[in-house]
Design an enzyme around this catalytic site. Structure first.
Site, short mmCIF file in Angstrom:
data_model
loop_
_atom_site.label_atom_id
_atom_site.label_comp_id
_atom_site.label_asym_id
_atom_site.label_seq_id
_atom_site.Cartn_x
_atom_site.Cartn_y
_atom_site.Cartn_z
N MET A 102 -11.65 -5.58 6.33
CA MET A 102 -10.49 -4.46 6.43
C MET A 102 -10.54 -5.12 8.29
SD MET A 102 -9.80 -2.29 4.71
CE MET A 102 -9.08 -0.49 5.98
N GLY A 162 1.36 -2.22 3.88
CA GLY A 162 1.90 -0.81 4.20
C GLY A 162 3.31 -0.59 5.14
N HIS A 196 -1.18 -1.17 -4.10
CA HIS A 196 -2.23 -1.10 -3.27
C HIS A 196 -2.91 0.71 -3.46
CE1 HIS A 196 -6.55 -1.85 -0.84
NE2 HIS A 196 -5.94 -1.08 0.50
N HIS A 223 -8.57 1.38 -3.77
CA HIS A 223 -9.09 1.27 -2.57
C HIS A 223 -9.98 2.80 -2.26
CE1 HIS A 223 -9.56 0.48 2.66
NE2 HIS A 223 -10.91 0.30 1.78
N ASP A 230 -4.38 3.63 -1.24
CA ASP A 230 -5.90 4.13 -0.82
C ASP A 230 -5.80 5.23 -1.05
OD1 ASP A 230 -5.96 1.62 0.95
OD2 ASP A 230 -3.73 2.28 1.53
N MET A 258 -12.12 5.19 0.48
CA MET A 258 -12.03 5.51 1.15
C MET A 258 -12.94 6.78 0.97
SD MET A 258 -9.91 3.16 3.49
CE MET A 258 -8.34 3.59 2.03
N GLY A 279 -8.45 4.38 8.00
CA GLY A 279 -7.91 5.86 7.88
C GLY A 279 -6.62 5.78 7.83
N ASP A 293 -6.85 -6.27 4.42
CA ASP A 293 -5.79 -4.91 4.64
C ASP A 293 -6.10 -4.03 6.52
OD1 ASP A 293 -5.15 -2.22 4.12
OD2 ASP A 293 -6.69 -1.47 2.68
N GLY A 294 -4.96 -4.01 6.92
CA GLY A 294 -4.65 -3.74 7.71
C GLY A 294 -3.77 -5.23 8.54
N GLY A 295 -3.03 -3.97 8.72
CA GLY A 295 -1.96 -4.16 10.43
C GLY A 295 -1.24 -5.87 9.77
N GLY A 334 -2.56 4.21 7.97
CA GLY A 334 -1.46 3.05 7.82
C GLY A 334 -1.04 2.53 9.94
N GLY A 335 -0.39 1.71 9.17
CA GLY A 335 0.48 1.09 10.60
C GLY A 335 -0.62 0.70 12.33
N SER A 344 0.69 -1.02 0.21
CA SER A 344 -0.30 0.27 0.06
C SER A 344 0.90 1.49 0.55
CB SER A 344 -0.66 0.26 1.18
OG SER A 344 -1.42 1.65 1.37
N MET A 352 -8.92 8.30 0.00
CA MET A 352 -9.47 8.85 1.14
C MET A 352 -9.99 10.33 1.14
SD MET A 352 -6.94 7.28 4.41
CE MET A 352 -6.19 5.79 4.69
C1 DX5 Z 1 -5.72 1.95 5.80
C2 DX5 Z 1 -6.10 1.33 4.67
C3 DX5 Z 1 -4.58 0.64 4.78
C4 DX5 Z 1 -3.26 1.00 4.94
C5 DX5 Z 1 -2.70 -1.08 5.54
O1 DX5 Z 1 -7.84 2.51 5.54
O2 DX5 Z 1 -6.63 1.11 3.97
O3 DX5 Z 1 -4.42 0.08 3.28
O4 DX5 Z 1 -2.54 1.34 4.33
O5 DX5 Z 1 -1.84 -0.12 6.51
P1 DX5 Z 1 -1.13 -0.92 7.00
O6 DX5 Z 1 -0.27 -2.29 6.57
O7 DX5 Z 1 0.44 0.00 7.60
O8 DX5 Z 1 -1.42 -1.39 8.57
ZN ZN Z 2 -6.45 -0.06 1.56
#
Ligand code: DX5
Ligand code: ZN
Length: 240
Positions: free
Chosen positions: A149, A210, A45, A78, A47, A80, A154, A188-190, A156-157, A20, A49
């Site tokens: 999700m 990400g 990917h 993606h 993102d 959002m 919203g 997606d996420g973590g 990363g990290g 991402s 927003m």
């Molecule tokens: C969050 C995004 C993710 C994000 C994931 O809203 O949709 O794609 O970049 O980041 P990591 O992999 O750091 O959790």
């Molecule tokens: Zn995403």
């Protein structure tokens, strides 16, 4: 079928890694893309927003257009954003390969998925961690991808929410009735060395990462390790 492509009798596609760019250095975006291309990324990917659906703002169609001119990798966009129908044409025209929308963001998810497929694009549906999977199950016949999700969208990290993986089993059951080639399952996420195995064991095929990729100096090593850990843990569960 080998153990690597099964989850307790459900056929799975091979592991795909989708860095991402939310966690990339935006001032060096072209170099960052090149770096993950060389590192063996399968998709990019993106993102998007809007500051309304989520409390953060990132990229619009012009950035997707620039990415399109920079890479041949599949652009996995993606959205959002509230009312994604307003922006759909712009993201399609900018060169997205797939657009994934949130079921909470629109009153016309099926129409959007149908439009995407009619325009020859991948059509993804996703949901927030707190949204029941029953909201998306009736839409899966019109989708090419279900994105689970595992953080609140919203930023990363954030920390992985393992309970969200429970949404995958009912989706795999729907896929069994539609046919295994119908929609992909993405998470997606973590995602990290500690969490990819668990996600694969639950049935994930595409792993968005990400910080686990762009936060590392050696992106090739990061992608290879995520892939290997996902494959290994998937094997273990399929066998055990
Ligand atoms: C969050 C995004 C993710 C994000 C994931 O809203 O949709 O794609 O970049 O980041 P990591 O992999 O750091 O959790
Ligand atoms: Zn995403």
């Amino acid at each position: 079928m080998s153990a690597a492509t099964e989850r307790r009798g459900y056929p799975l596609r091979p592991v795909r890694i989708a860095p991402s760019i939310l966690s990339a250095d935006f001032a060096r975006l072209r170099d960052e893309i090149r770096d993950v291309e060389r590192a063996g990324a399968d998709l990019i990917h993106v993102d998007v927003m809007d500051g309304h659906f989520v409390p953060n703002i990132t990229f619009g169609p012009p950035v997707v257009r620039s990415l399109r001119a920079t890479t041949d990798l599949y652009l996995d966009v993606h959205l959002m954003v509230e009312k994604p129908e307003r922006l759909l044409d712009a993201f399609i025209d900018a060169g997205s390969d797939r657009v994934t929308i949130h079921v909470e963001a629109t009153e016309q998810p099926r129409e959007i998925l149908d439009t995407l497929r009619a325009r020859g694009k991948g059509a993804g549906i996703t949901l927030r961690p707190g949204t029941p999977v029953e909201r998306v199950l009736p839409l899966l016949d019109a989708a090419d991808l279900l994105l689970i999700m595992t953080v609140e969208p919203g930023f990363g990290g954030q920390a992985f929410m393992p309970e969200c993986l429970e949404k995958i089993a009912p989706a795999l059951e729907v896929r069994r009735t539609l046919g295994p080639e119908r929609f992909w399952i993405e998470v997606d996420g973590g995602m990290s060395d500690e969490t990819v195995g668990r996600a694969r064991a639950a049935g994930v095929e595409i792993f968005v990462a990400g910080s686990a990729v762009f936060g590392r100096r050696d992106r090739a090593e990061a992608c290879a390790r995520l892939r290997a850990l996902a494959e290994k843990e998937g094997d273990r569960v399929a066998e055990g």
